[in-house]
Design a protein around this motif. Structure first.
Motif, PDB file in Angstrom:
ATOM      1  N   UNK A 237      18.160  46.587  90.170  1.00  0.00           N
ATOM      2  CA  UNK A 237      18.238  46.373  91.680  1.00  0.00           C
ATOM      3  C   UNK A 237      17.187  47.561  92.083  1.00  0.00           C
ATOM      4  N   UNK A 239      14.034  50.162  92.577  1.00  0.00           N
ATOM      5  CA  UNK A 239      12.661  50.218  92.902  1.00  0.00           C
ATOM      6  C   UNK A 239      12.025  51.090  91.814  1.00  0.00           C
ATOM      7  N   UNK A 272      15.396  34.807  86.559  1.00  0.00           N
ATOM      8  CA  UNK A 272      15.302  32.884  86.868  1.00  0.00           C
ATOM      9  C   UNK A 272      15.282  33.327  85.175  1.00  0.00           C
ATOM     10  N   UNK A 275       9.543  36.895  83.319  1.00  0.00           N
ATOM     11  CA  UNK A 275       8.483  37.556  83.823  1.00  0.00           C
ATOM     12  C   UNK A 275       9.387  38.375  85.133  1.00  0.00           C
ATOM     13  N   UNK A 276      10.167  37.810  85.582  1.00  0.00           N
ATOM     14  CA  UNK A 276      10.773  38.626  86.862  1.00  0.00           C
ATOM     15  C   UNK A 276      10.678  40.319  86.623  1.00  0.00           C
ATOM     16  N   UNK A 277      10.272  40.773  87.489  1.00  0.00           N
ATOM     17  CA  UNK A 277      10.189  42.534  87.916  1.00  0.00           C
ATOM     18  C   UNK A 277      11.090  43.211  88.037  1.00  0.00           C
ATOM     19  N   UNK A 278      11.985  42.439  88.966  1.00  0.00           N
ATOM     20  CA  UNK A 278      13.300  43.157  89.349  1.00  0.00           C
ATOM     21  C   UNK A 278      14.231  42.472  89.476  1.00  0.00           C
ATOM     22  N   UNK A 279      15.623  42.814  89.940  1.00  0.00           N
ATOM     23  CA  UNK A 279      16.529  42.008  90.638  1.00  0.00           C
ATOM     24  C   UNK A 279      16.866  42.431  92.071  1.00  0.00           C
ATOM     25  N   UNK A 280      17.532  41.275  92.841  1.00  0.00           N
ATOM     26  CA  UNK A 280      17.307  41.661  94.397  1.00  0.00           C
ATOM     27  C   UNK A 280      19.468  41.758  93.945  1.00  0.00           C
ATOM     28  N   UNK A 503       4.985  47.118  79.564  1.00  0.00           N
ATOM     29  CA  UNK A 503       5.806  45.824  80.470  1.00  0.00           C
ATOM     30  C   UNK A 503       7.024  45.343  79.084  1.00  0.00           C
TER      31      UNK A 503
ATOM     32  N   UNK B  38       4.945  39.492  91.065  1.00  0.00           N
ATOM     33  CA  UNK B  38       5.069  39.226  89.966  1.00  0.00           C
ATOM     34  C   UNK B  38       3.916  37.980  89.224  1.00  0.00           C
ATOM     35  N   UNK B  45      -1.085  41.707  83.585  1.00  0.00           N
ATOM     36  CA  UNK B  45      -0.499  41.187  81.817  1.00  0.00           C
ATOM     37  C   UNK B  45      -1.299  41.106  80.405  1.00  0.00           C
ATOM     38  N   UNK B  60       6.858  49.085  96.098  1.00  0.00           N
ATOM     39  CA  UNK B  60       8.201  49.772  95.742  1.00  0.00           C
ATOM     40  C   UNK B  60       8.943  48.759  95.755  1.00  0.00           C
ATOM     41  N   UNK B  61      10.269  47.834  96.617  1.00  0.00           N
ATOM     42  CA  UNK B  61      11.439  48.039  96.542  1.00  0.00           C
ATOM     43  C   UNK B  61      10.809  46.592  96.248  1.00  0.00           C
ATOM     44  N   UNK B  62      10.660  46.065  96.364  1.00  0.00           N
ATOM     45  CA  UNK B  62      10.031  43.958  96.103  1.00  0.00           C
ATOM     46  C   UNK B  62      11.276  43.922  97.005  1.00  0.00           C
ATOM     47  N   UNK B  63      11.453  44.140  97.548  1.00  0.00           N
ATOM     48  CA  UNK B  63      12.905  43.217  98.795  1.00  0.00           C
ATOM     49  C   UNK B  63      12.670  43.134 100.241  1.00  0.00           C
TER      50      UNK B  63
END
Lengths: 641, 251
Positions: A237, A239, A272, A275-280, A503, B38, B45, B60-63
């Motif tokens: 989660x 950044x 999902x 490619x997912x870059x981060x989790x929320x 990556x 993404x 890539x 940064x946060x992507x939220x």
């Protein structure tokens, strides 16, 4: 490596007072002669930089973002704990202390945690004075809600954006000091080297991320506030927080404490795709009103709203009637994993469980629920297209926070004199598991209220202005940083058999850690992972292609450096996880469980902080132990049933 | 998994001094579950493996809370979805065959550093001029000493929700930073703690805003329309009242 915790003598409740009385001071007129470096501008770094400047020191503050208002503290949703006892429901400093120690599964220092609880109330006062718009009751007093691992309501919040509001409060305080000329703010800088001269931290080398310049910054003390290393797992989660600064400090001689203590947060939006870059994250506060369940029938693929009440398994409420859905994070995560491993998970991948608000909506009405969680519901719907008012959320555990970090004494000083670590990048207060709404509390306690005393004490014995940027050690450090950058870029022009991206390597590292050093670990898996690390490292340096050059804005280069450090960081985590043959806090060591498959802590052998010392490239790190002594709490197996 | 194919026209610029131009890329098999960032990661890539330089963009946060990301997508700051930052914009809102024109937030006060990366430090300097309550650490009274009506706290919170992304500036035909500045002035003028410096703050922040080269408000409401946090232009009105009030009572 010598570990002196410098815990003050005397009864627990008087230690902090005693410490402040016996710590050295710098007179107001002399403070401006000292320069202090603060790396990182999250809650801990920003509050420290502002406070030290207010006290009269010269401060240089650094961040990798374009502005000190962006750091990842800003994403903290749910709230900040304090022992105010405004709701009159039985809270006290002692109870907050006990909850935090117990929540951390008795792997934190009593004296540090007690101080944190003592300071907690002052943080709320400070933030209100800064104009932080906390939620209020209709009568105008501050509102509270509850978080996991406690039976009182002690969490202050600003909608689902508490971290943002606290950080912007601190950012305001920092901005005021920048304006006053007491803080030199250096954004878009990444610390690449720590400079240690005659055994003391004397400055840092940074890379200017806009033009690639390597810059020398001498100082009288260095404070790291660079956050956790959870991003080693690739998916987390977090950044852009990374391990580079603490790895540099580690290699320069700072001890790394409890590196394997990583928190897996139970309520995140499930992954999902590759490619997912981060989790929320979905805030823990949702568990105040959301109920966790799975279908009773294994493989029940019906829509959740079509599954009748008596065919739902509210396994947390069933198993832990006293705390119900608000058990601590580690317990909630481990139970979700258990259910999913048994094939009872839901969602596309079967790795999720439901978090259902229908009972709360029925009880309070949708308007009341939305007032508390509207931004979280919107965020969830935006990502998944599903409306939590209509259908239960799908949630899954994800890496969230690292309790481990640089070892610090009671002064928050590392094993390198003059190098301090505050906030998530130290190990100090959360033991083997952090309770919800305690990270903000710790970051601000360290920055606003503790570091000032520590800095004055250290500087009172160290005259100012010791080095210049031309000192030979600085030149050496800058050369190291330059060589490393060039090495990262070499595959750009070198013909290698196999080319890969940063990556791809990072994802591979993350998967290795998640499977072998996640919620549950065993000897065989950890040993296997440890043999994979040198292979990964070799593949990384040999195959990774970093486009561009060093003397420009080059985000591929930035990422490559961070992933190289994550590989080293992962190795220490694995060593530590292997050495800790007990289950405690966030992790289950499979060899150490009760007959009912509950985690078994082993106080006889592992009631200590494991501190790792760097011994050189190609040499295994060495472990030292700081024993943990408990005088004011009873060491009990945690029970939330 | 559903996928789409897109044509991307992206602003490429080496640094502040170099001239920039659009470059066209074809990107296939974009999952509709991807966020916009993404999708850019995916493009980068591919570019890296082809030996080309990836597109630089801030994130940064992507939220949707840190305010670091942002770009113009087909002329709209943060893209077509309301109340959404670029990181929270999902590719399911686009269709196969679409052409997306992606360029940095543009304003005289926001120089381009590279590709989509801009310098928004002008916003920091506006805050430095007075966007805070001058209170040193320690010595604050008990947090419940002053009762603040829930409604007032909520109004202040509405304004405080600003993430400082700069979309308002990029969307304003005058390049004004009034929504950004108004939000902070508004938050602090609503709260009792903000009263002692109320006048000085309004004067100083407005002056800083002008000095940075931001324009004035002519009620276009473009800022409000693109604001990811739905900050209302009422805060601009409140800022104007605060400024007037301060200028009339200046000694």
């Amino acid at each position: 490596m010598k570990l002196h915790s410098h815990i003050p003598p005397g009864p627990l409740a008087q230690k902090w007072d005693h410490h402040r009385l016996t710590s050295g001071l710098i007179s107001p007129a002399n403070r401006r002669k000292f320069r202090i470096i603060v790396v990182g501008t999250g809650l801990a770094g920003t509050s420290a930089a502002a406070t030290l400047a207010e006290q009269g020191y010269q401060v240089s503050a650094f961040c990798i973002q374009d502005s000190p208002r962006r750091a990842h503290s800003i994403s903290a949703q749910g709230g900040i704990n304090a022992a105010k006892n405004y709701p009159n429901d039985g809270d006290s400093v002692l109870r907050l202390f006990q909850d935090t120690i117990k929540g951390g599964d008795f792997r934190a220092r009593e004296a540090n945690v007690y101080r944190l609880a003592q300071i907690s109330n002052g943080i709320i006062d400070q933030c209100v004075a800064q104009g932080v718009p906390f939620a209020r009751e209709y009568g105008g007093t501050l509102a509270n809600r509850s978080f996991g691992g406690s039976q009182v309501s002690r969490t202050f919040y600003a909608r689902g954006q508490t971290g943002q509001q606290l950080l912007l409060g601190a950012y305001g305080a920092l901005s005021r000091q920048i304006k006053a000329g007491r803080v030199t703010m250096l954004p878009r800088r990444e610390m690449l080297e720590l400079v240690v001269i005659d055994g003391c931290a004397r400055g840092i080398v940074t890379r200017n991320l806009i033009n690639g310049d390597l810059e020398n910054h001498p100082a009288d003390a260095v404070i790291l506030a660079t956050g956790g290393y959870g991003n080693a797992y690739f998916l987390s989660t977090n950044a852009s927080s990374n391990a580079t600064a603490i790895l540099r400090a580690w290699k320069a001689g700072a001890g790394f404490a409890n590196p394997c203590f990583v928190q897996i947060h139970p309520t995140c939006i499930p992954a999902q795709g590759t490619y997912q870059s981060k989790l929320t994250l979905m805030s823990e506060s949702l568990r105040n009103d959301g109920r966790v369940w799975i279908p009773k029938i294994v493989g029940d693929r019906r829509d959740p709203t079509a599954i009748p009440e008596n065919e739902r398994d509210y396994y947390l409420e069933e198993k832990y009637p006293r705390f119900g859905n608000l058990v601590p994070r580690d317990v909630a995560s481990r139970n979700a994993k258990e259910q999913c491993d048994a094939g009872r998970g839901v969602g596309e991948t079967g790795h999720a469980v439901y978090l259902d608000f229908s009972s709360a909506i029925e009880r309070d009405g949708a308007a009341v629920i939305l007032k508390k969680y509207s931004n979280l519901f919107q965020m969830y719907q935006r990502i998944t297209t599903s409306d939590p008012l209509q259908r239960p959320m799908l949630i899954a555990p994800a890496v969230h926070y690292t309790m481990g970090g640089l070892w610090v004494d009671y002064n928050l000083m590392t094993t390198i004199p003059g190098l301090f670590a505050i906030g998530e990048c130290n190990f100090s207060d959360h033991g083997a598991n952090r309770l919800g709404a305690s990270a903000l509390m710790q970051g601000l306690a360290d920055g606003y209220f503790i570091i000032g005393t520590s800095i004055a004490h250290y500087l009172s014995a160290n005259p100012p202005g010791y080095v210049t940027p031309q000192h030979v050690e600085f030149l050496e450090a800058q050369k190291n940083a330059y060589d490393r950058t060039q090495r990262l870029l070499r595959n750009n022009s070198r013909i290698t058999g196999k080319k890969t991206t940063v990556t791809t390597m990072h994802r591979e590292l993350g998967s290795l850690l998640w499977h072998h050093c996640g919620m549950s670990r065993n000897r065989a898996g950890l040993e296997q992972a440890l043999t994979r690390i040198p292979e990964l490292r070799e593949a990384f340096w040999d195959q990774v292609c970093v486009p561009g050059i060093g003397h420009e804005l080059n985000q591929s280069l930035e990422r490559a450096g961070r992933v190289a450090d994550f590989i080293d960081c992962a190795e220490i985590m694995l060593h530590d996880a292997l050495a800790r043959e007990e289950s405690c806090g966030c992790h289950l060591r499979e060899e150490s469980q009760t007959e009912e498959h509950e985690a078994r802590r082993d106080d006889a052998h592992y009631a200590h902080v494991s501190v790792w010392e760097y011994k050189g490239e190609d040499k295994p790190p060495m472990m030292h132990k700081e024993p943990l002594l408990f005088k004011d709490v009873n060491l009990s197996q945690r029970s939330y049933t | 998994m559903q996928t789409i194919d897109l044509t991307l026209q992206i602003w490429r610029q080496k640094n502040s001094d170099a001239p920039g131009d659009f470059e066209t890329y074809t990107l296939n098999d974009i999952s509709t579950d991807m966020s916009f960032l993404e999708m850019l990661d995916f493009l980068n890539e591919n570019l890296t493996l082809q030996g080309q330089e990836p597109v630089a963009f801030d994130h940064d946060c992507r939220e949707g809370i840190c305010g670091m990301c942002g770009a113009m997508v087909n002329g709209i700051a943060h893209g077509p979805e309301p109340e959404t930052t670029l990181c929270q914009l999902h590719m399911r809102h686009f269709s196969s065959g679409d052409t997306l024109v992606i360029e940095p937030f543009r304003s005289r006060a926001f120089p381009v550093k590279r590709d989509l990366v801009i310098d928004r430090s002008a916003l920091d300097r506006i805050i430095q001029a007075g966007g805070y309550i001058s209170v040193n650490t320690g010595g604050a009274p008990d947090a419940n000493t002053i009762a603040i009506p829930s409604r007032t706290a909520e109004l202040a919170m509405d304004a405080a929700a600003c993430i400082g992304c700069g979309a308002c500036v990029a969307s304003c035909p005058n390049g004004a930073a009034m929504l950004f500045t108004g939000a902070k002035i508004s938050q602090l003028s609503l709260l009792p703690q903000g009263q002692p410096e109320r006048k000085e703050r309004a004067m100083a922040m407005v002056m800083a805003m002008d000095k940075e080269g931001f324009g004035n408000c002519s009620n276009e409401r473009e800022c409000e329309a693109v604001c990811p946090k739905a900050i209302s232009i009422r805060h601009i009105a409140r800022m104007n009242r605060e400024y007037l009030r301060a200028s009339f009572s200046e000694e």
